[in-house]
Design an enzyme around this catalytic site. Structure first.
Site, PDB file in Angstrom:
ATOM      1  N   THR A   1      99.457 122.458  78.640  1.00  0.00           N
ATOM      2  CA  THR A   1      99.131 121.311  78.120  1.00  0.00           C
ATOM      3  C   THR A   1      99.743 120.836  76.735  1.00  0.00           C
ATOM      4  O   THR A   1     100.288 119.664  76.287  1.00  0.00           O
ATOM      5  CB  THR A   1      97.478 121.013  77.975  1.00  0.00           C
TER       6      THR A   1
ATOM      7  N   ASP B   1      95.855 115.655  82.654  1.00  0.00           N
ATOM      8  CA  ASP B   1      95.062 116.944  83.536  1.00  0.00           C
ATOM      9  C   ASP B   1      94.127 116.457  84.418  1.00  0.00           C
ATOM     10  O   ASP B   1      94.205 117.173  85.856  1.00  0.00           O
ATOM     11  CB  ASP B   1      94.625 117.749  82.329  1.00  0.00           C
TER      12      ASP B   1
ATOM     13  N   ASP C   1      95.958 130.307  85.733  1.00  0.00           N
ATOM     14  CA  ASP C   1      96.998 130.479  84.803  1.00  0.00           C
ATOM     15  C   ASP C   1      98.189 131.757  85.267  1.00  0.00           C
ATOM     16  O   ASP C   1      99.322 131.660  84.629  1.00  0.00           O
ATOM     17  CB  ASP C   1      96.720 131.150  83.423  1.00  0.00           C
TER      18      ASP C   1
ATOM     19  N   GLU D   1      90.795 124.003  86.735  1.00  0.00           N
ATOM     20  CA  GLU D   1      90.573 124.313  85.539  1.00  0.00           C
ATOM     21  C   GLU D   1      89.519 123.170  85.039  1.00  0.00           C
ATOM     22  O   GLU D   1      88.791 123.454  84.045  1.00  0.00           O
ATOM     23  CB  GLU D   1      91.875 124.318  84.627  1.00  0.00           C
TER      24      GLU D   1
ATOM     25  N   ILE E   1      97.454 120.903  84.765  1.00  0.00           N
ATOM     26  CA  ILE E   1      98.488 120.908  83.683  1.00  0.00           C
ATOM     27  C   ILE E   1      98.519 122.183  83.129  1.00  0.00           C
ATOM     28  O   ILE E   1      97.580 122.331  82.289  1.00  0.00           O
ATOM     29  CB  ILE E   1      98.951 119.683  82.778  1.00  0.00           C
ATOM     30  N   ASP E   2      99.173 123.206  83.548  1.00  0.00           N
ATOM     31  CA  ASP E   2      99.331 124.432  82.610  1.00  0.00           C
ATOM     32  C   ASP E   2     100.422 124.150  81.492  1.00  0.00           C
ATOM     33  O   ASP E   2     101.552 123.762  81.798  1.00  0.00           O
ATOM     34  CB  ASP E   2      99.789 125.471  83.669  1.00  0.00           C
TER      35      ASP E   2
ATOM     36  N   ASP F   1      95.754 124.996  88.213  1.00  0.00           N
ATOM     37  CA  ASP F   1      95.736 124.518  86.852  1.00  0.00           C
ATOM     38  C   ASP F   1      96.486 123.099  87.154  1.00  0.00           C
ATOM     39  O   ASP F   1      97.734 123.017  87.382  1.00  0.00           O
ATOM     40  CB  ASP F   1      96.706 125.525  86.104  1.00  0.00           C
TER      41      ASP F   1
HETATM   42  P1  AMP Z   1     101.311 129.215  77.840  1.00  0.00           P
HETATM   43  O1  AMP Z   1     101.934 127.717  77.955  1.00  0.00           O
HETATM   44  O2  AMP Z   1     101.988 130.381  78.731  1.00  0.00           O
HETATM   45  O3  AMP Z   1     101.222 129.711  76.278  1.00  0.00           O
HETATM   46  O4  AMP Z   1      99.846 129.275  78.444  1.00  0.00           O
HETATM   47  C1  AMP Z   1      99.022 128.384  78.442  1.00  0.00           C
HETATM   48  C2  AMP Z   1      97.677 128.689  78.620  1.00  0.00           C
HETATM   49  O5  AMP Z   1      97.111 129.784  77.676  1.00  0.00           O
HETATM   50  C3  AMP Z   1      96.557 127.867  78.774  1.00  0.00           C
HETATM   51  O6  AMP Z   1      96.308 127.373  80.030  1.00  0.00           O
HETATM   52  C4  AMP Z   1      95.463 128.572  78.353  1.00  0.00           C
HETATM   53  O7  AMP Z   1      94.549 128.829  79.511  1.00  0.00           O
HETATM   54  C5  AMP Z   1      95.911 130.041  77.942  1.00  0.00           C
HETATM   55  N1  AMP Z   1      95.289 130.519  76.535  1.00  0.00           N
HETATM   56  C6  AMP Z   1      94.557 129.911  75.705  1.00  0.00           C
HETATM   57  N2  AMP Z   1      94.452 130.834  74.669  1.00  0.00           N
HETATM   58  C7  AMP Z   1      94.699 131.761  74.992  1.00  0.00           C
HETATM   59  C8  AMP Z   1      94.798 133.201  74.349  1.00  0.00           C
HETATM   60  N3  AMP Z   1      94.235 133.461  73.237  1.00  0.00           N
HETATM   61  N4  AMP Z   1      95.614 134.142  75.030  1.00  0.00           N
HETATM   62  C9  AMP Z   1      96.160 134.087  76.129  1.00  0.00           C
HETATM   63  N5  AMP Z   1      96.423 133.104  76.745  1.00  0.00           N
HETATM   64  C10 AMP Z   1      95.493 131.516  76.266  1.00  0.00           C
HETATM   65 MG    MG Z   2      96.654 126.690  81.907  1.00  0.00          MG
END
Ligand code: AMP
Ligand code: MG
Length: 324
Positions: A129, A46, A266, A69, A126-127, A124
């Site tokens: 992670t 990241d 994100d 990030e 690494i979105d 981001d």
């Molecule tokens: P995903 O891979 O779509 O589940 O999203 C990953 C992203 O979810 C990460 O980059 C975080 O910034 C974000 N994230 C962390 N906690 C939460 C939450 N409670 N609600 C929504 N997004 C979140």
């Molecule tokens: Mg992310």
């Protein structure tokens, strides 16, 4: 509008970071991961990805405002020597052995802008992670924003399987255009949303992580819309890519707690990719995403992205289930 040089350097930056991440996925050692204050994981890749993107952009464009990030302070603390060395090794592998540790830290710090200027980038590195660590999907997401409007969105999805049998895709959205490059091809393929004849035949995607999106609520919404297909669960902004190219026609991201605010990195790149592919993106109330409040979407709750045609129907079902 984004300048041609900005578009070219953003593409080169995300390509380079995609190479780095793809090389690192599955090869991380025990000390290469850290749990941040918000309980989310971060890896050496990241930080290294953020350094590589910032290097490519600042080399080409000079000083920039970047809301990234990752925070270089997480590497500066005592006891983080191994982590820091792991980051530097990855950056050197990508950029060359003459990069010093202090310049790597400085590059990561480029991403410390607050998102309150008129024109800024958001990244981001690494979105997803958690998906990256599971050996599944993740994305490198880079966007350029001016007075709240996204001007450019680039999504690197190094592990994404493509319809042509290759793996790894790069999506580039500029006003009026969305294209993708699959595998190692340099051919820009036009990307368009697709949708079945009725919303009931639609497929929706959502987070793998039930802590990031309420999967009970999405099941209720799907049932209300008459959707019987299983949800397509995939990490990261690959969900936006999936809607943009018609692998799914709805992306639901439903609040798991009232006080969570989505982060701009994100969503900025992914949202623009879907919109320029002909789709629509709002929050769960149907309001447009508002990128004028710094690092978080303070005025929005959750996300709904669709092919466009079914958007109002989906928002109506979301409103029924979540309450208005
Ligand atoms: P995903 O891979 O779509 O589940 O999203 C990953 C992203 O979810 C990460 O980059 C975080 O910034 C974000 N994230 C962390 N906690 C939460 C939450 N409670 N609600 C929504 N997004 C979140
Ligand atoms: Mg992310």
């Amino acid at each position: 509008m984004a300048a041609e040089l900005e578009i070219e350097s953003a593409l080169a930056a995300v390509r380079s970071a995609s190479e780095l991440c793809s090389g690192a996925q599955g090869r991380l050692a025990a000390g290469d991961t850290l749990t941040k204050g918000d309980e989310s994981p971060v890896t050496v890749a990241d930080f290294a990805s953020q350094a590589v993107v910032c290097a490519a952009l600042t080399d080409a464009l000079g000083p920039i405002d970047m809301v990234g990030e990752e925070d270089s302070d997480d590497l500066r603390n005592d006891g983080r020597t191994a982590l820091r060395e792991g980051v530097v090794a990855l950056v050197r592998h990508q950029l060359g052995d003459d990069v010093s540790e202090s310049s790597v830290i400085d590059l990561i710090s480029v991403g410390s802008a607050d998102g309150r200027s008129d024109r800024y980038w958001t990244l981001d590195p690494i979105d997803g992670t958690k998906g990256f660590l599971r050996g599944e999907q993740y994305a490198i997401a880079l966007a350029l924003i001016e007075r709240g409007e996204v001007l450019l969105g680039v999504l690197g999805c190094p592990n994404l399987p493509n319809p042509d049998g290759t793996t790894g895709a790069l999506f580039v959205a500029t006003p009026g255009s969305c294209v993708a490059y699959y595998g190692s091809s340099t051919q820009a393929l036009p990307i368009r949303v697709a949708a079945p004849a009725s919303v009931a035949e639609a497929r929706f995607c959502e987070s793998v992580e039930s802590g990031h999106s309420n999967q009970d609520d999405s099941a209720r919404i799907a049932s209300l819309l008459g959707i019987s297909a299983e949800p397509y669960r995939i990490d990261s902004q690959c969900k936006y890519a999936a809607v943009a190219r018609g692998d799914a026609s709805i992306y639901l991201r439903l609040p798991t707690r009232a006080d969570y605010r989505e982060k701009i990195w994100d969503h900025a790149a992914g949202k623009f990719v879907v919109e320029q592919a002909g789709g629509r993106v709002t929050d769960v109330t149907g309001a447009p995403l508002d990128f004028t409040h710094g690092p978080k979407l303070e005025q929005n709750r959750g996300i709904v992205a669709t092919d466009g045609r079914f958007h109002d129907q989906v928002i109506a079902a979301v409103t029924t289930v979540l309450g208005s």
